[in-house]
Enzyme design. Sequence first.
Site, PDB file in Angstrom:
ATOM      1  N   GLY A   1       0.861  -1.187   0.000  1.00 45.53           N
ATOM      2  CA  GLY A   1       0.000   0.000   0.000  1.00 45.53           C
ATOM      3  C   GLY A   1       0.895   1.234   0.000  1.00 45.53           C
ATOM      4  O   GLY A   1       2.057   1.182  -0.401  1.00 45.53           O
TER       5      GLY A   1
ATOM      6  N   GLU B   1     -17.434  10.791   1.856  1.00 44.53           N
ATOM      7  CA  GLU B   1     -16.916  10.746   0.473  1.00 44.53           C
ATOM      8  C   GLU B   1     -17.714   9.732  -0.357  1.00 44.53           C
ATOM      9  O   GLU B   1     -17.956   9.940  -1.545  1.00 44.53           O
ATOM     10  CB  GLU B   1     -15.427  10.393   0.474  1.00 44.53           C
ATOM     11  CG  GLU B   1     -14.578  11.536   1.029  1.00 44.53           C
ATOM     12  CD  GLU B   1     -13.108  11.454   0.650  1.00 44.53           C
ATOM     13  OE1 GLU B   1     -12.561  10.336   0.641  1.00 44.53           O
ATOM     14  OE2 GLU B   1     -12.509  12.508   0.361  1.00 44.53           O
TER      15      GLU B   1
HETATM   16  P1  FAD Z   1      -3.144   0.098   2.685  1.00 43.31           P
HETATM   17  O1  FAD Z   1      -3.271   1.207   1.738  1.00 43.31           O
HETATM   18  O2  FAD Z   1      -4.385  -0.537   3.216  1.00 43.31           O
HETATM   19  O3  FAD Z   1      -2.231  -1.027   2.018  1.00 43.31           O
HETATM   20  C1  FAD Z   1      -2.066  -2.293   2.606  1.00 43.31           C
HETATM   21  C2  FAD Z   1      -1.501  -3.245   1.567  1.00 43.31           C
HETATM   22  O4  FAD Z   1      -1.248  -4.508   2.200  1.00 43.31           O
HETATM   23  C3  FAD Z   1      -2.443  -3.530   0.405  1.00 43.31           C
HETATM   24  O5  FAD Z   1      -1.721  -3.588  -0.798  1.00 43.31           O
HETATM   25  C4  FAD Z   1      -3.029  -4.911   0.742  1.00 43.31           C
HETATM   26  O6  FAD Z   1      -3.404  -5.663  -0.398  1.00 43.31           O
HETATM   27  C5  FAD Z   1      -1.844  -5.558   1.445  1.00 43.31           C
HETATM   28  N1  FAD Z   1      -2.249  -6.602   2.388  1.00 43.31           N
HETATM   29  C6  FAD Z   1      -3.217  -6.530   3.330  1.00 43.31           C
HETATM   30  N2  FAD Z   1      -3.274  -7.675   4.031  1.00 43.31           N
HETATM   31  C7  FAD Z   1      -2.328  -8.487   3.510  1.00 43.31           C
HETATM   32  C8  FAD Z   1      -1.882  -9.805   3.831  1.00 43.31           C
HETATM   33  N3  FAD Z   1      -2.433 -10.502   4.832  1.00 43.31           N
HETATM   34  N4  FAD Z   1      -0.880 -10.332   3.105  1.00 43.31           N
HETATM   35  C9  FAD Z   1      -0.294  -9.627   2.088  1.00 43.31           C
HETATM   36  N5  FAD Z   1      -0.678  -8.380   1.766  1.00 43.31           N
HETATM   37  C10 FAD Z   1      -1.676  -7.810   2.457  1.00 43.31           C
HETATM   38  N6  FAD Z   1      -6.014   9.099   3.542  1.00 43.31           N
HETATM   39  C11 FAD Z   1      -5.552  10.306   3.110  1.00 43.31           C
HETATM   40  O7  FAD Z   1      -4.478  10.742   3.553  1.00 43.31           O
HETATM   41  N7  FAD Z   1      -6.245  11.046   2.184  1.00 43.31           N
HETATM   42  C12 FAD Z   1      -7.400  10.603   1.624  1.00 43.31           C
HETATM   43  O8  FAD Z   1      -7.991  11.285   0.788  1.00 43.31           O
HETATM   44  C13 FAD Z   1      -7.911   9.328   2.042  1.00 43.31           C
HETATM   45  N8  FAD Z   1      -9.037   8.837   1.484  1.00 43.31           N
HETATM   46  C14 FAD Z   1      -9.478   7.595   1.856  1.00 43.31           C
HETATM   47  C15 FAD Z   1     -10.629   7.096   1.245  1.00 43.31           C
HETATM   48  C16 FAD Z   1     -11.104   5.843   1.594  1.00 43.31           C
HETATM   49  C17 FAD Z   1     -12.339   5.313   0.937  1.00 43.31           C
HETATM   50  C18 FAD Z   1     -10.426   5.085   2.598  1.00 43.31           C
HETATM   51  C19 FAD Z   1     -10.950   3.720   2.975  1.00 43.31           C
HETATM   52  C20 FAD Z   1      -9.290   5.571   3.204  1.00 43.31           C
HETATM   53  C21 FAD Z   1      -8.808   6.836   2.849  1.00 43.31           C
HETATM   54  N9  FAD Z   1      -7.656   7.368   3.430  1.00 43.31           N
HETATM   55  C22 FAD Z   1      -7.174   8.601   3.026  1.00 43.31           C
HETATM   56  C23 FAD Z   1      -6.894   6.598   4.418  1.00 43.31           C
HETATM   57  C24 FAD Z   1      -5.768   5.849   3.675  1.00 43.31           C
HETATM   58  O9  FAD Z   1      -6.291   5.147   2.570  1.00 43.31           O
HETATM   59  C25 FAD Z   1      -5.038   4.877   4.599  1.00 43.31           C
HETATM   60  O10 FAD Z   1      -4.599   5.575   5.734  1.00 43.31           O
HETATM   61  C26 FAD Z   1      -3.855   4.282   3.857  1.00 43.31           C
HETATM   62  O11 FAD Z   1      -4.333   3.447   2.810  1.00 43.31           O
HETATM   63  C27 FAD Z   1      -2.939   3.484   4.751  1.00 43.31           C
HETATM   64  O12 FAD Z   1      -1.883   3.001   3.991  1.00 43.31           O
HETATM   65  P2  FAD Z   1      -1.225   1.584   4.311  1.00 43.31           P
HETATM   66  O13 FAD Z   1      -0.095   1.427   3.359  1.00 43.31           O
HETATM   67  O14 FAD Z   1      -0.968   1.475   5.753  1.00 43.31           O
HETATM   68  O15 FAD Z   1      -2.360   0.516   4.001  1.00 43.31           O
HETATM   69  P1  NAD Z   2     -13.658   7.343  11.044  1.00 46.09           P
HETATM   70  O1  NAD Z   2     -13.350   6.641  12.301  1.00 46.09           O
HETATM   71  O2  NAD Z   2     -12.922   8.572  10.716  1.00 46.09           O
HETATM   72  O3  NAD Z   2     -15.216   7.697  10.979  1.00 46.09           O
HETATM   73  C1  NAD Z   2     -16.195   6.762  11.355  1.00 46.09           C
HETATM   74  C2  NAD Z   2     -17.484   7.474  11.687  1.00 46.09           C
HETATM   75  O4  NAD Z   2     -18.446   6.484  12.033  1.00 46.09           O
HETATM   76  C3  NAD Z   2     -17.347   8.417  12.877  1.00 46.09           C
HETATM   77  O5  NAD Z   2     -17.901   9.677  12.540  1.00 46.09           O
HETATM   78  C4  NAD Z   2     -18.132   7.712  13.973  1.00 46.09           C
HETATM   79  O6  NAD Z   2     -18.755   8.605  14.877  1.00 46.09           O
HETATM   80  C5  NAD Z   2     -19.154   6.918  13.176  1.00 46.09           C
HETATM   81  N1  NAD Z   2     -19.661   5.764  13.923  1.00 46.09           N
HETATM   82  C6  NAD Z   2     -18.937   4.855  14.632  1.00 46.09           C
HETATM   83  N2  NAD Z   2     -19.759   3.971  15.236  1.00 46.09           N
HETATM   84  C7  NAD Z   2     -21.028   4.314  14.873  1.00 46.09           C
HETATM   85  C8  NAD Z   2     -22.300   3.773  15.169  1.00 46.09           C
HETATM   86  N3  NAD Z   2     -22.443   2.694  15.945  1.00 46.09           N
HETATM   87  N4  NAD Z   2     -23.377   4.362  14.621  1.00 46.09           N
HETATM   88  C9  NAD Z   2     -23.256   5.443  13.807  1.00 46.09           C
HETATM   89  N5  NAD Z   2     -22.069   6.003  13.518  1.00 46.09           N
HETATM   90  C10 NAD Z   2     -20.965   5.453  14.035  1.00 46.09           C
HETATM   91  O7  NAD Z   2     -13.480   6.221   9.891  1.00 46.09           O
HETATM   92  P2  NAD Z   2     -13.339   6.406   8.314  1.00 46.09           P
HETATM   93  O8  NAD Z   2     -14.228   7.470   7.820  1.00 46.09           O
HETATM   94  O9  NAD Z   2     -13.456   5.030   7.756  1.00 46.09           O
HETATM   95  O10 NAD Z   2     -11.845   6.894   8.146  1.00 46.09           O
HETATM   96  C11 NAD Z   2     -10.770   6.035   8.539  1.00 46.09           C
HETATM   97  C12 NAD Z   2      -9.454   6.772   8.460  1.00 46.09           C
HETATM   98  O11 NAD Z   2      -9.162   7.071   7.093  1.00 46.09           O
HETATM   99  C13 NAD Z   2      -9.491   8.102   9.203  1.00 46.09           C
HETATM  100  O12 NAD Z   2      -8.294   8.282   9.895  1.00 46.09           O
HETATM  101  C14 NAD Z   2      -9.597   9.126   8.113  1.00 46.09           C
HETATM  102  O13 NAD Z   2      -8.883  10.327   8.458  1.00 46.09           O
HETATM  103  C15 NAD Z   2      -8.957   8.438   6.929  1.00 46.09           C
HETATM  104  N6  NAD Z   2      -9.644   8.898   5.696  1.00 46.09           N
HETATM  105  C16 NAD Z   2      -9.248  10.095   5.202  1.00 46.09           C
HETATM  106  C17 NAD Z   2      -9.885  10.592   4.087  1.00 46.09           C
HETATM  107  C18 NAD Z   2      -9.445  11.930   3.533  1.00 46.09           C
HETATM  108  O14 NAD Z   2      -8.456  12.484   4.015  1.00 46.09           O
HETATM  109  N7  NAD Z   2     -10.131  12.464   2.520  1.00 46.09           N
HETATM  110  C19 NAD Z   2     -10.924   9.864   3.478  1.00 46.09           C
HETATM  111  C20 NAD Z   2     -11.301   8.636   4.028  1.00 46.09           C
HETATM  112  C21 NAD Z   2     -10.647   8.173   5.156  1.00 46.09           C
END
Ligand code: FAD
Ligand code: NAD
Length: 404
Positions: free
Chosen positions: A14, A172
Amino acid sequence: MSLNKPKIVVLGAGYAGLTTTKRLMQKLSPEQAEIVLVNKHNYHYESTWLHEVAAGTINPNQARVIISDVINPNKVKLVVDAVTKIDKDNQRVILENSELDYDYLVVALGFESNDFGIKGMAEHAFAIEDIDSSRLISEHIEYQFAKYNSGESVDEHSLNILVGGAGFTGIELVGELAERVPQLCKKYDIDRNKVRIINVEAAPSILPMFDKELVEYAKKSLEDRGVEIKIGAPISECTEEGFIVGEDNELIKAGTIIWTGGVKGSSVLGNSGFELTKGKVNVDSDLRVSDEENIFVIGDCSWVWDHNADRPYPPTAQLAMQEADVVAANLVALLNNEPLTDFVFKSKGTVASLGHSDGIANVFNDNKLKGKAAAAMKKVVDNRSLYLIGGPKLVLKKGKFRPF
Ligand code: FAD
Ligand code: NAD
């Protein structure tokens, strides 16, 4: 340590793992260390784009990159396999199909959905965790639409889409759904008024990390496009039919139920005997696990304390990539018997999309952006992420350039 050179194993490709690997490729020659990258799939995916894959507003292939296209096989050995356990005592990693030993280990296995044990959530709700789970959501939503006028008997709530949690991911996602639903209505000849998009949040507000003005803007933008936002409504249970919400146990029914209520670190951590704080491994300021001189844990698997704010850093891609830079430098320092660097996070700001052409942001020392300016900033961030992984060629191939 092997006779000739130390072996560094990076788990997960990741943001954290792939950035670490790329930095190690730059800093170390093949004579200095053997570098092994282990990932479940042969591709990296942009986790930050998964809400778009889930809503069906981008093609899943746009969000993934074949790893062998962006690493040098002469410098890094890629192992495509799933990690099941880390055997710290014997310095081995157990994979589904084989085993690996290591001298130095970087654990970057990312996040899993956290349902906090809410009854029925794991069984009945979808979650956004990776490409496959996200694609399944968009396919399921489309299937509900395709079925509606097909003559098959359908439930009157089958077109409703219920999203639990209005943090970043939930907001989002509903922003993307507000764009996708009218397209699906047109494609399947369905009146838009027959479809509800409902986002349920326990807290008294959505997006607590933004100030009141931006939160109000986001809420209005989504509501104007037909998203229903229910705040102060904790979900206590998920059934086959929907969420049970609030003190009066209201059942909100939907044909598609998605949980976006939080994340935790990979379950491999717990299975491997790491001490966990809220599902993550507490690391020292040099990002090593306490009492483990040769194991770093970074990205969403790690619990890193922000001494200024007196709380852990929220897990983000931005944080994961900055940690990767420090880990790569610290690995080189360890090989050279030099002192290690402490991790200090430098925030570049926060951006949340509200669909393709809208958003809110806090960037450049607390400057607020909203609307198209914030949406454009989000595209810049997304394209920069591709650039860091695969340079200008990858940006041209997979970048986001669709006009507003
Ligand atoms: P990941 O990106 O989850 O990567 C983990 C990697 O490990 C993957 O390639 C996976 O396939 C691999 N892996 C997992 N388990 C195993 C296993 N057992 N064996 C081998 N490989 C494995 N953060 C921001 O800063 N800005 C944003 O705009 C933002 N938007 C987001 C939108 C969404 C919908 C979500 C869900 C998250 C968002 N985040 C954002 C948070 C961000 O995506 C995570 O914090 C970030 O992906 C963490 O990076 P990582 O490398 O730790 O993990
Ligand atoms: P989060 O923990 O940030 O938000 C989860 C939300 O679910 C909270 O508002 C919480 O109050 C609510 N919730 C929890 N239990 C609940 C319940 N029982 N009933 C109703 N609501 C409940 O989780 P996320 O949105 O998945 O984000 C995860 C991480 O990824 C965060 O650290 C976030 O900063 C990051 N992220 C960042 C971006 C970005 O920067 N654009 C986008 C997506 C995720």
